[in-house]
Design an enzyme around this catalytic site. Structure first.
Site, mmCIF file in Angstrom:
data_model
loop_
_atom_site.group_PDB
_atom_site.id
_atom_site.type_symbol
_atom_site.label_atom_id
_atom_site.label_comp_id
_atom_site.label_asym_id
_atom_site.label_seq_id
_atom_site.Cartn_x
_atom_site.Cartn_y
_atom_site.Cartn_z
ATOM 1 N N LEU A 33 0.819 -1.213 0.000
ATOM 2 C CA LEU A 33 0.000 0.000 0.000
ATOM 3 C C LEU A 33 0.853 1.263 0.000
ATOM 4 O O LEU A 33 1.946 1.290 0.558
ATOM 5 C CB LEU A 33 -0.897 -0.002 1.242
ATOM 6 C CG LEU A 33 -1.800 -1.244 1.385
ATOM 7 C CD1 LEU A 33 -2.596 -1.167 2.696
ATOM 8 C CD2 LEU A 33 -2.740 -1.394 0.195
ATOM 9 N N HIS A 34 0.318 2.292 -0.633
ATOM 10 C CA HIS A 34 0.971 3.595 -0.654
ATOM 11 C C HIS A 34 -0.086 4.658 -0.377
ATOM 12 O O HIS A 34 -1.261 4.332 -0.120
ATOM 13 C CB HIS A 34 1.679 3.835 -1.989
ATOM 14 C CG HIS A 34 0.816 3.549 -3.190
ATOM 15 N ND1 HIS A 34 -0.276 4.312 -3.509
ATOM 16 C CD2 HIS A 34 0.878 2.561 -4.118
ATOM 17 C CE1 HIS A 34 -0.842 3.825 -4.596
ATOM 18 N NE2 HIS A 34 -0.170 2.757 -4.989
ATOM 19 N N GLY A 36 -1.737 6.530 -2.226
ATOM 20 C CA GLY A 36 -2.913 6.463 -3.094
ATOM 21 C C GLY A 36 -3.978 5.558 -2.475
ATOM 22 O O GLY A 36 -5.163 5.907 -2.419
ATOM 23 N N HIS A 37 -3.550 4.382 -1.991
ATOM 24 C CA HIS A 37 -4.500 3.490 -1.318
ATOM 25 C C HIS A 37 -5.054 4.166 -0.057
ATOM 26 O O HIS A 37 -6.256 4.081 0.228
ATOM 27 C CB HIS A 37 -3.820 2.191 -0.897
ATOM 28 C CG HIS A 37 -3.310 1.351 -2.024
ATOM 29 N ND1 HIS A 37 -1.973 1.153 -2.268
ATOM 30 C CD2 HIS A 37 -3.967 0.656 -2.980
ATOM 31 C CE1 HIS A 37 -1.821 0.363 -3.318
ATOM 32 N NE2 HIS A 37 -3.018 0.045 -3.783
ATOM 33 N N GLN A 61 -5.275 -12.145 -12.728
ATOM 34 C CA GLN A 61 -5.136 -10.935 -13.549
ATOM 35 C C GLN A 61 -3.710 -10.708 -14.059
ATOM 36 O O GLN A 61 -3.436 -9.688 -14.674
ATOM 37 C CB GLN A 61 -5.664 -9.708 -12.815
ATOM 38 C CG GLN A 61 -4.835 -9.228 -11.633
ATOM 39 C CD GLN A 61 -5.570 -8.158 -10.848
ATOM 40 O OE1 GLN A 61 -6.518 -8.442 -10.119
ATOM 41 N NE2 GLN A 61 -5.160 -6.906 -10.998
ATOM 42 N N GLN A 153 -9.841 0.179 -15.771
ATOM 43 C CA GLN A 153 -10.299 -0.798 -14.774
ATOM 44 C C GLN A 153 -11.607 -0.333 -14.129
ATOM 45 O O GLN A 153 -12.524 -1.131 -13.905
ATOM 46 C CB GLN A 153 -9.221 -0.997 -13.704
ATOM 47 C CG GLN A 153 -9.690 -1.761 -12.477
ATOM 48 C CD GLN A 153 -8.565 -2.126 -11.535
ATOM 49 O OE1 GLN A 153 -7.861 -3.099 -11.767
ATOM 50 N NE2 GLN A 153 -8.372 -1.371 -10.466
ATOM 51 N N SER A 185 2.099 4.197 -7.463
ATOM 52 C CA SER A 185 1.813 2.824 -7.877
ATOM 53 C C SER A 185 2.712 1.890 -7.086
ATOM 54 O O SER A 185 3.878 2.224 -6.817
ATOM 55 C CB SER A 185 2.108 2.662 -9.373
ATOM 56 O OG SER A 185 2.193 1.295 -9.713
HETATM 57 O O1 PAF Z 1 -6.296 -2.245 -8.750
HETATM 58 C C1 PAF Z 1 -5.954 -3.273 -8.114
HETATM 59 O O2 PAF Z 1 -5.166 -3.225 -7.164
HETATM 60 C C2 PAF Z 1 -6.523 -4.609 -8.543
HETATM 61 O O3 PAF Z 1 -6.690 -4.678 -9.929
HETATM 62 C C3 PAF Z 1 -7.827 -4.973 -7.811
HETATM 63 C C4 PAF Z 1 -8.951 -4.010 -8.148
HETATM 64 C C5 PAF Z 1 -7.599 -4.984 -6.310
HETATM 65 C C6 PAF Z 1 -8.286 -6.375 -8.229
HETATM 66 O O4 PAF Z 1 -7.334 -7.346 -7.907
#
Ligand code: PAF
Length: 281
Positions: A33-34, A36-37, A61, A153, A185
């Site tokens: 986490l940074h 932004g989160h 993904q 997304q 990011s």
């Molecule tokens: O943006 C992200 O970190 C990922 O794509 C998510 C939405 C958590 C899905 O794994």
């Protein structure tokens, strides 16, 4: 803040919160986490009564040869950051908890998934839509917060939630940036010092594209090429794409008009960075 690792426990906890009349805010993440989160978590904290964040590096993904194994992880640091940002429940399922059997059911969203990131990473958005659908099914009715850095997304998730009638309101929050403009990011950690110094060129190019439109440029190819030239002038940058699209349909208006999004994807060594800005004509 409590950490919960099982689907059953998280469901029971959130069901009882909702039964007591409390609203739920949800921030899905892949960890490392940074700020932004943290800004998404703070937005959820301000809007809703109970804030849940998930940390799950979703194998579905990542394409073949992508950075699944190398994806940065630091649960101790993430726990501290999430707690400080006001998260009540941190959901940290294992891969076995999320996918105990081979996944036979996937969710794919046509059209909005197809260009740009979808073209560059053909299995990516089905992996995102599948895990987010699963997380929405686990978390239940809520407001879910996503960062605008991953602009496509958000469009995919929004359409998926709408088409499948999830009782979830998708909330887009502004991209958090470093002081020099680089979008925050988890993958920025891959940048060497020289690449880190070069990386703000992506935001510079996007802003130049937006400025050209604001100054009257209406040719999408001219804007795309202007941004590409700025990026390719940086020796450490390897351009994947630049684009200007309609922010809702992801089609390219010609001439440029309406609510537009300028996007870029660029490699710097091991890091593939994406970013975008908006402009309205
Ligand atoms: O943006 C992200 O970190 C990922 O794509 C998510 C939405 C958590 C899905 O794994």
């Amino acid at each position: 803040m409590r950490t919960i690792a099982t689907i059953a426990e998280l469901r029971a906890e959130l069901d009882s919160e909702r039964a007591a009349g409390r609203t739920v805010g949800f921030v899905p993440t892949m960890g490392y986490l940074h700020d932004g989160h943290a800004s998404l978590m703070r937005a959820a904290r301000a809007d809703t009564d109970v804030v849940v964040a998930s940390i799950f590096v979703n194998p579905l993904q990542f394409g073949v040869g992508e950075d699944l194994d190398a994806y940065p992880r630091d649960l101790a640091r993430d726990t501290e950051l999430a707690g400080a940002a006001g998260v009540d429940l941190l959901f940290t399922p294992s891969v076995d908890e999320m996918y105990p059997r081979p996944v036979l059911t996937t969710v794919s969203v046509a059209e909005v998934s197809e260009g740009l990131e979808g073209a560059a990473r053909p299995t990516h958005f089905a992996g995102v839509a599948t895990v987010v659908a699963k997380l929405f099914a686990i978390v239940g009715p809520c407001r879910a917060y996503f960062g605008a850095k991953d602009f496509q997304q958000i469009a995919v998730v929004r359409r998926m939630a709408h088409d499948l009638s999830f009782p979830v309101e998708v909330v887009a929050c502004p991209t958090a940036r470093e002081p020099d403009g680089l979008a925050m990011s988890s993958r920025n950690v891959y940048l060497t010092p020289a690449e880190r110094a070069a990386a703000p060129v992506v935001h510079t190019a996007l802003r130049s594209g937006a400025a050209a439109i604001a100054a009257g440029e209406r040719d999408p190819a001219a804007v795309r090429d202007l941004m590409a030239q700025i990026i390719t002038a940086e020796p450490l940058a390897e351009l994947d794409y630049t684009a200007v699209v309609d922010a809702d349909s992801f089609t390219v208006p010609d001439p440029l008009v309406g609510n537009l999004r300028l996007l870029a994807a660029v490699r710097f060594g091991r890091a593939r960075l994406i970013d975008n800005v908006g402009v309205t004509v």
